[in-house]
Structures are given as structure tokens and as C-alpha cells.
Design a protein around this motif. Structure first.
Motif, PDB file in Angstrom:
ATOM      1  N   ILE A 110     -12.658  -3.892  -8.817  1.00 33.49           N
ATOM      2  CA  ILE A 110     -14.060  -4.678  -9.414  1.00 33.49           C
ATOM      3  C   ILE A 110     -13.786  -5.611 -10.311  1.00 33.49           C
ATOM      4  O   ILE A 110     -14.304  -6.855 -10.266  1.00 33.49           O
ATOM      5  N   ASN A 111     -13.195  -4.916 -10.963  1.00 29.14           N
ATOM      6  CA  ASN A 111     -13.130  -5.381 -12.695  1.00 29.14           C
ATOM      7  C   ASN A 111     -11.932  -6.609 -11.990  1.00 29.14           C
ATOM      8  O   ASN A 111     -12.102  -7.767 -13.421  1.00 29.14           O
ATOM      9  N   TYR A 112     -10.620  -6.805 -11.122  1.00 27.39           N
ATOM     10  CA  TYR A 112     -10.139  -7.981 -11.140  1.00 27.39           C
ATOM     11  C   TYR A 112     -11.099  -8.989 -10.986  1.00 27.39           C
ATOM     12  O   TYR A 112     -11.184 -10.764 -11.107  1.00 27.39           O
ATOM     13  N   VAL A 113     -12.178  -8.905  -9.829  1.00 19.68           N
ATOM     14  CA  VAL A 113     -12.879  -9.743  -9.583  1.00 19.68           C
ATOM     15  C   VAL A 113     -13.960 -10.428 -10.425  1.00 19.68           C
ATOM     16  O   VAL A 113     -14.080 -11.861 -10.685  1.00 19.68           O
ATOM     17  N   LYS A 114     -14.119  -9.426 -11.222  1.00 18.99           N
ATOM     18  CA  LYS A 114     -15.072 -10.333 -12.547  1.00 18.99           C
ATOM     19  C   LYS A 114     -14.581 -11.216 -13.263  1.00 18.99           C
ATOM     20  O   LYS A 114     -14.963 -11.285 -13.682  1.00 18.99           O
ATOM     21  N   ALA A 115     -13.159 -10.968 -13.927  1.00 22.33           N
ATOM     22  CA  ALA A 115     -12.243 -11.430 -14.507  1.00 22.33           C
ATOM     23  C   ALA A 115     -11.549 -12.731 -13.419  1.00 22.33           C
ATOM     24  O   ALA A 115     -11.380 -13.314 -14.382  1.00 22.33           O
ATOM     25  N   GLY A 116     -12.452 -13.315 -12.914  1.00 17.77           N
ATOM     26  CA  GLY A 116     -12.115 -13.848 -11.969  1.00 17.77           C
ATOM     27  C   GLY A 116     -10.930 -14.317 -11.297  1.00 17.77           C
ATOM     28  O   GLY A 116     -10.185 -15.395 -10.900  1.00 17.77           O
ATOM     29  N   ARG A 117      -9.984 -13.051 -11.480  1.00 18.77           N
ATOM     30  CA  ARG A 117      -8.122 -13.020 -10.156  1.00 18.77           C
ATOM     31  C   ARG A 117      -8.791 -13.512  -9.335  1.00 18.77           C
ATOM     32  O   ARG A 117      -9.599 -13.012  -8.462  1.00 18.77           O
ATOM     33  N   PRO A 118      -7.388 -13.742  -8.660  1.00 18.45           N
ATOM     34  CA  PRO A 118      -7.733 -14.154  -6.934  1.00 18.45           C
ATOM     35  C   PRO A 118      -7.134 -13.345  -6.361  1.00 18.45           C
ATOM     36  O   PRO A 118      -6.325 -12.736  -5.630  1.00 18.45           O
ATOM     37  N   VAL A 119      -7.693 -12.680  -6.172  1.00 19.51           N
ATOM     38  CA  VAL A 119      -7.997 -10.842  -5.450  1.00 19.51           C
ATOM     39  C   VAL A 119      -9.327 -11.017  -4.523  1.00 19.51           C
ATOM     40  O   VAL A 119     -10.272 -11.205  -4.809  1.00 19.51           O
ATOM     41  N   ILE A 120      -8.880  -9.811  -3.154  1.00 23.14           N
ATOM     42  CA  ILE A 120      -9.782  -9.724  -2.458  1.00 23.14           C
ATOM     43  C   ILE A 120      -9.884  -8.237  -2.127  1.00 23.14           C
ATOM     44  O   ILE A 120      -8.827  -7.867  -1.853  1.00 23.14           O
ATOM     45  N   VAL A 121     -10.614  -7.784  -2.359  1.00 21.80           N
ATOM     46  CA  VAL A 121     -10.888  -5.979  -2.267  1.00 21.80           C
ATOM     47  C   VAL A 121     -11.149  -5.357  -1.160  1.00 21.80           C
ATOM     48  O   VAL A 121     -12.703  -6.344  -0.783  1.00 21.80           O
ATOM     49  N   GLN A 122     -10.887  -4.546  -0.461  1.00 20.08           N
ATOM     50  CA  GLN A 122     -11.142  -4.567   0.905  1.00 20.08           C
ATOM     51  C   GLN A 122     -11.284  -3.100   0.588  1.00 20.08           C
ATOM     52  O   GLN A 122     -11.280  -2.241   0.797  1.00 20.08           O
ATOM     53  N   ARG A 123     -13.209  -3.023   1.417  1.00 21.96           N
ATOM     54  CA  ARG A 123     -13.853  -1.713   1.772  1.00 21.96           C
ATOM     55  C   ARG A 123     -13.953  -1.463   3.291  1.00 21.96           C
ATOM     56  O   ARG A 123     -14.998  -2.403   4.161  1.00 21.96           O
ATOM     57  N   THR A 124     -14.299   0.141   3.475  1.00 15.49           N
ATOM     58  CA  THR A 124     -14.769  -0.226   4.832  1.00 15.49           C
ATOM     59  C   THR A 124     -15.874   0.550   5.240  1.00 15.49           C
ATOM     60  O   THR A 124     -16.065   2.137   4.043  1.00 15.49           O
ATOM     61  N   PHE A 125     -16.530   1.266   6.059  1.00 16.30           N
ATOM     62  CA  PHE A 125     -17.595   2.024   6.312  1.00 16.30           C
ATOM     63  C   PHE A 125     -17.336   2.717   7.099  1.00 16.30           C
ATOM     64  O   PHE A 125     -17.751   3.841   7.748  1.00 16.30           O
ATOM     65  N   SER A 126     -16.087   2.719   8.207  1.00 16.09           N
ATOM     66  CA  SER A 126     -15.381   3.630   9.119  1.00 16.09           C
ATOM     67  C   SER A 126     -14.483   5.142   8.407  1.00 16.09           C
ATOM     68  O   SER A 126     -14.226   5.759   9.868  1.00 16.09           O
ATOM     69  N   LYS A 127     -14.540   4.693   7.300  1.00 16.68           N
ATOM     70  CA  LYS A 127     -13.825   6.283   6.737  1.00 16.68           C
ATOM     71  C   LYS A 127     -14.457   7.438   6.574  1.00 16.68           C
ATOM     72  O   LYS A 127     -15.201   8.386   6.408  1.00 16.68           O
ATOM     73  N   VAL A 128     -14.736   7.240   5.141  1.00 22.31           N
ATOM     74  CA  VAL A 128     -15.684   8.373   4.379  1.00 22.31           C
ATOM     75  C   VAL A 128     -17.310   8.110   4.964  1.00 22.31           C
ATOM     76  O   VAL A 128     -17.706   9.590   5.408  1.00 22.31           O
ATOM     77  N   TYR A 129     -17.806   7.323   5.172  1.00 22.16           N
ATOM     78  CA  TYR A 129     -19.019   7.424   5.704  1.00 22.16           C
ATOM     79  C   TYR A 129     -19.186   7.519   7.110  1.00 22.16           C
ATOM     80  O   TYR A 129     -20.414   7.541   7.513  1.00 22.16           O
ATOM     81  N   GLY A 130     -17.827   7.459   8.074  1.00 14.43           N
ATOM     82  CA  GLY A 130     -17.843   7.735   9.960  1.00 14.43           C
ATOM     83  C   GLY A 130     -18.889   6.882  10.272  1.00 14.43           C
ATOM     84  O   GLY A 130     -19.460   7.518  11.129  1.00 14.43           O
TER      85      GLY A 130
END
Ligand SMILES: Cc1ncc(COP(=O)(O)O)c(C=O)c1O
Length: 366
Positions: free
Chosen positions: A207-227
Motif C-alpha cells: 500500500i505504501n508504494y501506492v501512497k508514494a504515487g508509484r505506478p503499481v497495482i496491488v491486487q487482493r481477493t476475497f476468494s482465499k482467506v475470506y472463503g
């Protein structure tokens, strides 16, 4: 009458999913089948999410919120970031497609680790882009080799962290190094579908890369730990500019109202997450011990699955396991022909898997 599609469609492969339980029951007339093939949550969905699904069912005559307002609001609180940078999709699979659609044109290049998650390939090839596959080093994403593969045509770099199918991670220092050395304008996708299972302290706080304005896309899903794999909800956190591009390629009602409500509720279910992670840790330690007892090399994992070397072609072992009512993944899918990829199940499922494996391993068959 025969019709023709765009030429790049012809080379695409139809995704082969882990074998469904009912299919195996039907094919072999089995009654007791377990599936350790798709890295799903063996404890089931978050009970809070199930409650939310029941409540949301009575309003499915209405279209879902097109802007995913409450889900994005909840996620922005959770990540302490702006809602503008959050985009939700029908699973991360759809988000990966959006990324390809937004950034890849004919002849553009995307760098992917090899082996890694196959949806990256699909998203790039669908847009007539070129995949540059960079082999893993010691089953782990090789940042320096990926940097060496960059050309003026590089648009995207996919980093699967933890990597599917190997379960390995790279540290914050390595991600920093990658981002510091990529040319400006190259977008890095940090796929963190399994992040909640990671227990190494130097895993990046992306998340800190995003907050620093870097051109990154952080991906998360509800498919795994959240079932919630069957509901299909995933999201990205990125810069407002990149989010704007992804919003443009997104269809209007891509996440159902039921899925949005369940995802919001799941985020509050810390107990379910805690139990899931604890079950996974215990299962992983059990499987490590059993593989050692059986003399089978394995790759230590930071996820809810792992690969194990059956020291010979894994396809016959995979097929023999099916006959025992145990579904795993054969390594040929990933270019690892002596490996099986096994999701970590409940302790009972893990024991059943080990019993079946012991029975079917060459030399052990009775
Ligand atoms: C690394 C990785 N990314 C993304 C996904 C897609 O997840 P979703 O169910 O959110 O589409 C998976 C699913 O297995 C995965 O392993």
C-alpha cells in the motif's frame, strides 16, 4: 456458416480449472471426495458473509451499486487510503483482464514469472501483446532477471507475490529494487492474492508504494482467506490515474449486489480470518512433517498450498489420487512435471491426502 474471430483469439487456451468434486463423483461413482486443487478456504465462507448473503438475497431484483460504494468505502478505511484508487472486480481474474485491456496493445510486452498464474498470459495475449516469460530462480520470482528482460516495448510487469504455483515470496527489499530500476511508465502489478497467509516479517507493505504515487497495482481477493471464491470478488489498490483507466474498461455492474454485501461483511470477520490462518499454519507443518517422513522434497510455502516432488512423473500419481477420491493439481500444468500442487485443507483432509498419497506412490501400491 463459418465466421472468423480476431487472429489472436485463436491462440488462447481455455482455462482448465481444478476438477470439481461432483464431476469426479459422477465419473468414478465415488461418494467421498475431497478437493485440494484450487486453494479454496477449507473452513468455508465467513459466517458473517453468509448472513449478509441471506439478507442481500431479498433485493436481487435491483441492479447492484455500479460504483461498489460501500465496499470501496470499507476498503479505503481498512487501508487508510482514498476510495478513488480502489477498483473492484468479479474476482481478481476480471481485474487482471482489465489491466491487460487498459495497458496492452498489439506488440506491447508484459513480463511474467514462469511458472506463475496463467491469467496474466490470457490478459496479455487476448490484446495481441507479447509475453516475456522469465524463469523463476529457486522456485522464486527473479527480480534481476525480470529487469534484464525490460525493453522499450515493456508495458507491464507482473509479480505474483506469493507466487502461484510455488508458494514463495519476495521481500520488500526486492520489490523496492524492482520498482527503483524499472523505466518510468512501466506499470507493476503486485498480485497479493495470498498475502494474508504470509508470515515473513519482510513481506512488502505494498500500500505504501501506492501512497508514494508509484505506478503499481496491488491486487487482493476475497476468494482465499475470506472463503468467497464462488461469489467472485477481488479488488485493486492503485493510483487515482490508473484506477481511472481501469474504471473505464470495467462493465457497469460487474460485481453482484450479493457479492458486494458479502465482501463488506467478511472484512469485519476477523475471527474467521484468524481461524483460517491458524488452520493453514497447522496443516502446513503437518504436511512438511509427512513429506519428510515419506522422503518427498517440497518447497516451503507462504500460502495455503504447496508443491511437492513425487520424484517421477506426477500425472499417474494425480490420476491414482483421483481414484482414491482426492483431487489435487498435476505439475504438468505449470511445467513442473514431477510436482503436485496441493491446497492445505482441514486437518482431516490433509490426513486423507497423505494416506492416499502413501498408497499410490510408485513402489507403495498395494
Ligand atoms: C495468484 C492468483 N491471483 C489471482 C487469482 C484469482 O483469484 P480470484 O478468485 O479473485 O479471481 C488466483 C486464484 O487462484 C491466484 O492464485
Amino acid at each position: 456458416m463459418s465466421v472468423s474471430a480476431r487472429p489472436e483469439i485463436l491462440g488462447l487456451k481455455v482455462y482448465v480449472a481444478g476438477k470439481p468434486i461432483d464431476e469426479l463423483k459422477r465419473e468414478l461413482g465415488l461418494t467421498e471426495v475431497i478437493k485440494l486443487a484450487s486453494n479454496e478456504n477449507p473452513l468455508g465462507p465467513s459466517p458473517r458473509a453468509v448472513q449478509a448473503i441471506v439478507e442481500a438475497a431479498s433485493t436481487v431484483n435491483l441492479y447492484p451499486l455500479q460504483d461498489h460504494y460501500y465496499l470501496r468505502q470499507k476498503l479505503s478505511q481498512r487501508w487508510n487510503t482514498d476510495m478513488e484508487g480502489i477498483v473492484a472486480g468479479s474476482g481478481l481474474d476480471e481485474m487482471i483482464e482489465f489491466v491487460g485491456t487498459a495497458f496492452i496493445g498489439p506488440g506491447d510486452e508484459a513480463i511474467v514469472p514462469d511458472p506463475s498464474f496463467s491469467s496474466y498470459d490470457h490478459a496479455v495475449e487476448k490484446m495481441a501483446g507479447h509475453l516475456i516469460k522469465v524463469p523463476l530462480k529457486d522456485f522464486t520470482v527473479d527480480v534481476r532477471a525480470m529487469l534484464a528482460a525490460v525493453t522499450p516495448k515493456t508495458k507491464l510487469v507482473f509479480v505474483c507475490n506469493p507466487n502461484n504455483p510455488t508458494g514463495t515470496t519476495i521481500s520488500a527489499t526486492e520489490v523496492d529494487y524492482l520498482l527503483d530500476h524499472l523505466p518510468p511508465g512501466v506499470v507493476t502489478v503486485l498480485d497479493e492474492a495470498y498475502a494474508e497467509f504470509v508470515d515473513r516479517a519482510d513481506y512488502p507493505q505494498s500500500i505504501n508504494y501506492v501512497k508514494a504515487g508509484r505506478p503499481v497495482i496491488v491486487q487482493r481477493t476475497f476468494s482465499k482467506v475470506y472463503g468467497l471464491a464462488g461469489l467472485r470478488v477481488g479488488y485493486v489498490i492503485t493510483t487515482p490515474q490508473i484506477a481511472g483507466y481501469l474504471q473505464r474498461v470495467r462493465g457497469p455492474f460487474n460485481v453482484s449486489s450479493v457479492a458486494q454485501a458479502a465482501a463488506v461483511a467478511a472484512l469485519d470477520d476477523e475471527e474467521h480470518v484468524r481461524q483460517t490462518v491458524a488452520n493453514n499454519r497447522a496443516g502446513k507443518e503437518y504436511l512438511y512433517r509427512e513429506f519428510e517422513r515419506l522422503g518427498l522434497p517440497y518447497v516451503p510455502t507462504q500460502t495455503n498450498f504447496l508443491i511437492v516432488d513425487v520424484k517421477g512423473p506426477s500425472t499417474p500419481v494425480y490420476q491414482a489420487l483421483l481414484r482414491q477420491g482426492v483431487i489435487v493439481r498435476q505439475g504438468t500444468f505449470f511445467g513442473l512435471p514431477t510436482m503436485l500442487r496441493v491446497s492445505i485443507g482441514t486437518m482431516e483432509e490433509n490426513r486423507r491426502f497423505i494416506q492416499a498419497l502413501e498408497k499410490v506412490l510408485p513402489g507403495n501400491a498395494s
